[in-house]
Design a protein around this motif. Structure first.
Motif, PDB file in Angstrom:
ATOM      1  N   ALA A 113      -7.614 -69.898  33.925  1.00  0.00           N
ATOM      2  CA  ALA A 113      -6.965 -71.177  34.255  1.00  0.00           C
ATOM      3  C   ALA A 113      -7.986 -72.263  34.573  1.00  0.00           C
ATOM      4  CB  ALA A 113      -6.007 -70.988  35.423  1.00  0.00           C
ATOM      5  N   LEU A 114      -9.103 -71.877  35.156  1.00  0.00           N
ATOM      6  CA  LEU A 114     -10.164 -72.838  35.490  1.00  0.00           C
ATOM      7  C   LEU A 114     -11.056 -73.169  34.299  1.00  0.00           C
ATOM      8  CD1 LEU A 114     -11.184 -71.409  38.982  1.00  0.00           C
ATOM      9  CD2 LEU A 114      -9.952 -73.556  38.521  1.00  0.00           C
ATOM     10  N   GLY A 115     -10.815 -72.499  33.170  1.00  0.00           N
ATOM     11  CA  GLY A 115     -11.602 -72.761  31.973  1.00  0.00           C
ATOM     12  C   GLY A 115     -12.883 -71.958  31.875  1.00  0.00           C
ATOM     13  N   GLU A 116     -13.098 -71.033  32.810  1.00  0.00           N
ATOM     14  CA  GLU A 116     -14.312 -70.226  32.781  1.00  0.00           C
ATOM     15  C   GLU A 116     -14.242 -69.120  31.723  1.00  0.00           C
ATOM     16  OE1 GLU A 116     -15.218 -68.747  36.670  1.00  0.00           O
ATOM     17  OE2 GLU A 116     -15.054 -70.731  37.573  1.00  0.00           O
ATOM     18  N   LEU A 117     -13.036 -68.700  31.377  1.00  0.00           N
ATOM     19  CA  LEU A 117     -12.835 -67.718  30.311  1.00  0.00           C
ATOM     20  C   LEU A 117     -11.942 -68.381  29.268  1.00  0.00           C
ATOM     21  CD1 LEU A 117     -12.141 -64.518  32.455  1.00  0.00           C
ATOM     22  CD2 LEU A 117     -14.176 -64.997  31.103  1.00  0.00           C
ATOM     23  N   PRO A 118     -12.438 -68.565  28.056  1.00  0.00           N
ATOM     24  CA  PRO A 118     -11.691 -69.330  27.053  1.00  0.00           C
ATOM     25  C   PRO A 118     -10.380 -68.681  26.608  1.00  0.00           C
ATOM     26  CG  PRO A 118     -13.694 -68.410  26.101  1.00  0.00           C
ATOM     27  CD  PRO A 118     -13.739 -68.132  27.568  1.00  0.00           C
ATOM     28  N   ASP A 119     -10.311 -67.360  26.635  1.00  0.00           N
ATOM     29  CA  ASP A 119      -9.054 -66.716  26.251  1.00  0.00           C
ATOM     30  C   ASP A 119      -8.891 -65.397  27.003  1.00  0.00           C
ATOM     31  OD1 ASP A 119     -10.296 -64.550  24.722  1.00  0.00           O
ATOM     32  OD2 ASP A 119     -10.666 -66.039  23.163  1.00  0.00           O
ATOM     33  N   LEU A 120      -7.685 -64.874  26.956  1.00  0.00           N
ATOM     34  CA  LEU A 120      -7.392 -63.653  27.705  1.00  0.00           C
ATOM     35  C   LEU A 120      -8.023 -62.416  27.078  1.00  0.00           C
ATOM     36  CD1 LEU A 120      -3.720 -64.355  28.813  1.00  0.00           C
ATOM     37  CD2 LEU A 120      -5.838 -64.640  30.118  1.00  0.00           C
ATOM     38  N   ASP A 121      -8.336 -62.468  25.788  1.00  0.00           N
ATOM     39  CA  ASP A 121      -9.042 -61.338  25.179  1.00  0.00           C
ATOM     40  C   ASP A 121     -10.421 -61.174  25.811  1.00  0.00           C
ATOM     41  OD1 ASP A 121      -6.983 -60.597  23.476  1.00  0.00           O
ATOM     42  OD2 ASP A 121      -7.658 -61.939  21.880  1.00  0.00           O
ATOM     43  N   GLU A 122     -11.076 -62.284  26.084  1.00  0.00           N
ATOM     44  CA  GLU A 122     -12.387 -62.223  26.737  1.00  0.00           C
ATOM     45  C   GLU A 122     -12.233 -61.686  28.164  1.00  0.00           C
ATOM     46  OE1 GLU A 122     -16.023 -65.168  28.001  1.00  0.00           O
ATOM     47  OE2 GLU A 122     -14.947 -65.596  26.142  1.00  0.00           O
ATOM     48  N   ALA A 123     -11.160 -62.083  28.832  1.00  0.00           N
ATOM     49  CA  ALA A 123     -10.903 -61.565  30.180  1.00  0.00           C
ATOM     50  C   ALA A 123     -10.682 -60.057  30.133  1.00  0.00           C
ATOM     51  CB  ALA A 123      -9.692 -62.273  30.798  1.00  0.00           C
ATOM     52  N   ALA A 124      -9.896 -59.608  29.169  1.00  0.00           N
ATOM     53  CA  ALA A 124      -9.613 -58.176  29.048  1.00  0.00           C
ATOM     54  C   ALA A 124     -10.882 -57.389  28.757  1.00  0.00           C
ATOM     55  CB  ALA A 124      -8.577 -57.939  27.955  1.00  0.00           C
ATOM     56  N   ALA A 125     -11.798 -57.986  28.022  1.00  0.00           N
ATOM     57  CA  ALA A 125     -13.050 -57.303  27.686  1.00  0.00           C
ATOM     58  C   ALA A 125     -13.914 -57.041  28.921  1.00  0.00           C
ATOM     59  CB  ALA A 125     -13.834 -58.115  26.663  1.00  0.00           C
ATOM     60  N   LEU A 126     -13.665 -57.766  29.999  1.00  0.00           N
ATOM     61  CA  LEU A 126     -14.434 -57.576  31.231  1.00  0.00           C
ATOM     62  C   LEU A 126     -13.947 -56.392  32.065  1.00  0.00           C
ATOM     63  CD1 LEU A 126     -14.780 -61.304  32.315  1.00  0.00           C
ATOM     64  CD2 LEU A 126     -16.526 -59.854  31.255  1.00  0.00           C
ATOM     65  N   VAL A 127     -12.807 -55.812  31.686  1.00  0.00           N
ATOM     66  CA  VAL A 127     -12.248 -54.678  32.424  1.00  0.00           C
ATOM     67  C   VAL A 127     -12.764 -53.387  31.797  1.00  0.00           C
ATOM     68  CG1 VAL A 127     -10.132 -53.515  33.142  1.00  0.00           C
ATOM     69  CG2 VAL A 127     -10.193 -56.017  32.999  1.00  0.00           C
ATOM     70  N   ALA A 128     -13.512 -52.627  32.573  1.00  0.00           N
ATOM     71  CA  ALA A 128     -14.057 -51.354  32.069  1.00  0.00           C
ATOM     72  C   ALA A 128     -12.935 -50.325  31.932  1.00  0.00           C
ATOM     73  CB  ALA A 128     -15.133 -50.843  33.020  1.00  0.00           C
ATOM     74  N   ILE A 129     -12.998 -49.567  30.864  1.00  0.00           N
ATOM     75  CA  ILE A 129     -12.001 -48.533  30.573  1.00  0.00           C
ATOM     76  C   ILE A 129     -12.673 -47.168  30.680  1.00  0.00           C
ATOM     77  CG2 ILE A 129     -10.459 -47.613  28.794  1.00  0.00           C
ATOM     78  CD1 ILE A 129      -9.653 -50.362  29.969  1.00  0.00           C
ATOM     79  N   THR A 130     -12.006 -46.231  31.376  1.00  0.00           N
ATOM     80  CA  THR A 130     -12.592 -44.899  31.523  1.00  0.00           C
ATOM     81  C   THR A 130     -12.052 -43.905  30.509  1.00  0.00           C
ATOM     82  OG1 THR A 130     -10.942 -44.291  33.184  1.00  0.00           O
ATOM     83  CG2 THR A 130     -13.025 -45.182  33.986  1.00  0.00           C
ATOM     84  N   GLU A 131     -10.806 -44.073  30.089  1.00  0.00           N
ATOM     85  CA  GLU A 131     -10.230 -43.133  29.121  1.00  0.00           C
ATOM     86  C   GLU A 131      -9.026 -43.751  28.443  1.00  0.00           C
ATOM     87  OE1 GLU A 131      -7.673 -39.928  31.113  1.00  0.00           O
ATOM     88  OE2 GLU A 131      -9.061 -40.501  32.719  1.00  0.00           O
ATOM     89  N   HIS A 132      -8.604 -43.138  27.345  1.00  0.00           N
ATOM     90  CA  HIS A 132      -7.424 -43.571  26.598  1.00  0.00           C
ATOM     91  C   HIS A 132      -6.455 -42.394  26.480  1.00  0.00           C
ATOM     92  CE1 HIS A 132      -9.965 -46.902  25.259  1.00  0.00           C
ATOM     93  NE2 HIS A 132      -8.861 -47.505  24.899  1.00  0.00           N
ATOM     94  N   GLU A 133      -5.192 -42.683  26.597  1.00  0.00           N
ATOM     95  CA  GLU A 133      -4.149 -41.681  26.358  1.00  0.00           C
ATOM     96  C   GLU A 133      -3.381 -42.138  25.129  1.00  0.00           C
ATOM     97  OE1 GLU A 133      -1.715 -38.370  26.809  1.00  0.00           O
ATOM     98  OE2 GLU A 133      -3.457 -38.846  28.043  1.00  0.00           O
ATOM     99  N   ARG A 134      -3.350 -41.313  24.115  1.00  0.00           N
ATOM    100  CA  ARG A 134      -2.612 -41.632  22.890  1.00  0.00           C
ATOM    101  C   ARG A 134      -1.189 -41.085  23.011  1.00  0.00           C
ATOM    102  NH1 ARG A 134      -5.885 -45.266  20.906  1.00  0.00           N
ATOM    103  NH2 ARG A 134      -7.992 -44.545  20.627  1.00  0.00           N
ATOM    104  N   PRO A 135      -0.220 -41.794  22.449  1.00  0.00           N
ATOM    105  CA  PRO A 135       1.159 -41.304  22.530  1.00  0.00           C
ATOM    106  C   PRO A 135       1.363 -40.054  21.677  1.00  0.00           C
ATOM    107  CG  PRO A 135       1.056 -43.302  21.218  1.00  0.00           C
ATOM    108  CD  PRO A 135      -0.317 -43.080  21.781  1.00  0.00           C
ATOM    109  N   ASP A 136       2.113 -39.117  22.219  1.00  0.00           N
ATOM    110  CA  ASP A 136       2.510 -37.941  21.457  1.00  0.00           C
ATOM    111  C   ASP A 136       3.633 -38.389  20.511  1.00  0.00           C
ATOM    112  OD1 ASP A 136       4.616 -35.714  21.090  1.00  0.00           O
ATOM    113  OD2 ASP A 136       2.824 -34.611  21.718  1.00  0.00           O
TER     114      ASP A 136
END
Length: 136
Positions: free
Chosen positions: A66-89
């Motif tokens: 909102a303050l313009g420091e991150l141009p889009d939400l994809d860039e914001a999401a990229a800052l969140v570290a992911i430890t694992e993925h669960e795929r749907p059965d």
């Protein structure tokens, strides 16, 4: 709850907004069962964020956007570290997909019942202090 989230996802899809992944955090992700049900109900991979404070982190990232420091939400999401993925059965995803219309019908039916119950209440219930004998 997972089926309700799938109904929300369906609403986004109806508006032309496709989801490719869900990111989850918090106490519920400690349960492999819950994460598996979520992945199957949404028929999407669930990425587990590497932070127990996902709500606070999300709020901070949205504020930075909102303050313009991150141009889009994809860039914001990229800052969140992911430890694992669960795929749907696929088998479970198919079952939840077939059950979803019944979940939606039952939610609407409960809403109708609650409206009728509200009509039966002649006046609002007294507040707690006045309702307890000897208090207030």
């Amino acid at each position: 709850m997972c089926q309700q989230l799938a109904l929300v996802r369906d609403t986004f899809a109806d508006e032309g907004i496709a989801m490719t992944e869900v990111r989850a955090t918090g106490g519920a992700v400690a349960s492999e069962l819950w994460v598996g049900i979520l992945a199957a109900a949404l028929d999407l991979p669930v990425a587990i964020a590497d932070t127990p404070e996902g709500t606070a982190l999300g709020a901070c990232l949205l504020a930075r956007h909102a303050l313009g420091e991150l141009p889009d939400l994809d860039e914001a999401a990229a800052l969140v570290a992911i430890t694992e993925h669960e795929r749907p059965d696929p088998k479970n995803a198919d079952l939840y997909r077939r059950m979803r219309p019944l979940v939606e019908q039952s939610a609407l039916a409960v809403t109708d019942v609650l409206k009728e119950l509200d009509k039966l209440a002649p006046e609002p219930l007294p507040d707690t202090e006045k309702a307890l004998p000897g208090v207030g």
